[in-house]
Design a protein around this motif. Structure first.
Motif, PDB file in Angstrom:
ATOM      1  N   ILE A 186      11.243 146.365  -3.144  1.00 41.93           N
ATOM      2  CA  ILE A 186      11.020 144.984  -3.590  1.00 41.93           C
ATOM      3  C   ILE A 186      10.864 144.953  -5.112  1.00 41.93           C
ATOM      4  O   ILE A 186      10.634 145.977  -5.755  1.00 41.93           O
ATOM      5  CB  ILE A 186       9.773 144.376  -2.912  1.00 41.93           C
TER       6      ILE A 186
ATOM      7  N   TRP B  71       7.314 137.967  -4.686  1.00 39.42           N
ATOM      8  CA  TRP B  71       6.097 137.798  -3.900  1.00 39.42           C
ATOM      9  C   TRP B  71       6.199 136.702  -2.843  1.00 39.42           C
ATOM     10  O   TRP B  71       5.630 136.866  -1.755  1.00 39.42           O
ATOM     11  CB  TRP B  71       4.875 137.614  -4.809  1.00 39.42           C
TER      12      TRP B  71
ATOM     13  N   VAL C  35       7.752 138.380   0.103  1.00 36.98           N
ATOM     14  CA  VAL C  35       6.813 139.360   0.657  1.00 36.98           C
ATOM     15  C   VAL C  35       5.800 138.639   1.540  1.00 36.98           C
ATOM     16  O   VAL C  35       5.516 139.057   2.668  1.00 36.98           O
ATOM     17  CB  VAL C  35       6.107 140.147  -0.468  1.00 36.98           C
TER      18      VAL C  35
ATOM     19  N   TRP D  88      -0.940 137.698  -3.391  1.00 31.55           N
ATOM     20  CA  TRP D  88       0.430 138.076  -3.031  1.00 31.55           C
ATOM     21  C   TRP D  88       1.191 138.605  -4.238  1.00 31.55           C
ATOM     22  O   TRP D  88       1.989 139.535  -4.112  1.00 31.55           O
ATOM     23  CB  TRP D  88       1.151 136.902  -2.371  1.00 31.55           C
TER      24      TRP D  88
ATOM     25  N   THR E  28       2.503 142.467  -4.268  1.00 32.49           N
ATOM     26  CA  THR E  28       3.919 142.721  -4.504  1.00 32.49           C
ATOM     27  C   THR E  28       4.116 143.655  -5.697  1.00 32.49           C
ATOM     28  O   THR E  28       4.878 144.628  -5.614  1.00 32.49           O
ATOM     29  CB  THR E  28       4.670 141.392  -4.701  1.00 32.49           C
TER      30      THR E  28
ATOM     31  N   ALA F 266       6.083 147.373  -5.748  1.00 38.23           N
ATOM     32  CA  ALA F 266       7.442 147.075  -6.215  1.00 38.23           C
ATOM     33  C   ALA F 266       8.121 148.302  -6.807  1.00 38.23           C
ATOM     34  O   ALA F 266       7.490 149.304  -7.132  1.00 38.23           O
ATOM     35  CB  ALA F 266       7.403 145.948  -7.242  1.00 38.23           C
TER      36      ALA F 266
ATOM     37  N   GLN G 299       7.146 149.268  -1.289  1.00 43.49           N
ATOM     38  CA  GLN G 299       7.541 148.460  -0.145  1.00 43.49           C
ATOM     39  C   GLN G 299       9.054 148.384  -0.139  1.00 43.49           C
ATOM     40  O   GLN G 299       9.673 147.991  -1.131  1.00 43.49           O
ATOM     41  CB  GLN G 299       6.937 147.058  -0.187  1.00 43.49           C
TER      42      GLN G 299
END
Length: 181
Positions: A8, A13, A16, A48, A52, A56, A64
């Motif tokens: 990601i 976000w 996500v 969030w 994220t 990332a 992620q």
């Protein structure tokens, strides 16, 4: 496979958050995740954004990974955390060597059985091995037979370590690992 498997990016976000909320609505979410849809829904956007950014592309301690369809829709995800030797894990157990820890595994029901979960695990393991992990582990609820069967299929084996979820519930989770070959 028509999916792009990738890490990601910090600005993603909202996606996500949407994927996590979808995961928490799955019928087995109570076995797979340590938070409820209500708890996650109540978290502010700042949470969030930080979550994220911490997982990332380029983040050192976690990654992620998502499966993105040709239309840009996210079909699944998993996250790999790096646990350092000499530290303690989330349950208070000592970490004996540098390892990866897979969490947050979710594939939308309409994409299950397509090989997508295997592709996510392949990318997650590659990321962990590239960070010097000697092994990768995950913790799975003792009643989540579907997940345990899949993890065995991709090479994870039970270690015998049992992690109690809470004193009240009597439920436990089981550690499974895969060693770097």
């Amino acid at each position: 496979m028509p999916y792009l498997i990738r890490s990601i990016r910090p600005d993603e976000w909202p996606a996500v958050k949407e994927l996590r909320l979808a995961a928490l609505q799955d019928p087995v979410a109570h076995l797979a995740f340590l938070e409820s849809i209500e708890q996650a829904s109540d978290k502010p956007d700042s949470y969030w954004r930080e979550r994220t950014a911490n997982g990332a592309e380029g983040a050192p301690g976690a990654q992620q990974i998502i499966a993105e369809g040709p239309d840009g829709h996210w079909a699944g995800t998993l996250t790999v955390l790096v646990e350092e030797a000499g530290s303690k894990d989330w349950a208070g157990f000592p970490v004996e060597r540098r390892q990866g820890h897979v969490v947050g595994v979710f594939v939308r029901p309409e994409h299950r059985g397509s090989g997508l979960t295997e592709a996510l695990f392949e990318a997650g393991l590659k990321w962990a091995w590239g960070r010097g992990a000697e092994r990768v582990r995950l913790i799975v609820h003792e009643d989540n037979a579907r997940a345990r069967a899949f993890y065995r299929k991709v090479g994870f084996v039970p270690t015998g370590l049992t992690v109690p979820l809470s004193e009240d519930s009597g439920d436990s989770e089981l550690e499974m690992v895969i060693e770097q070959v």
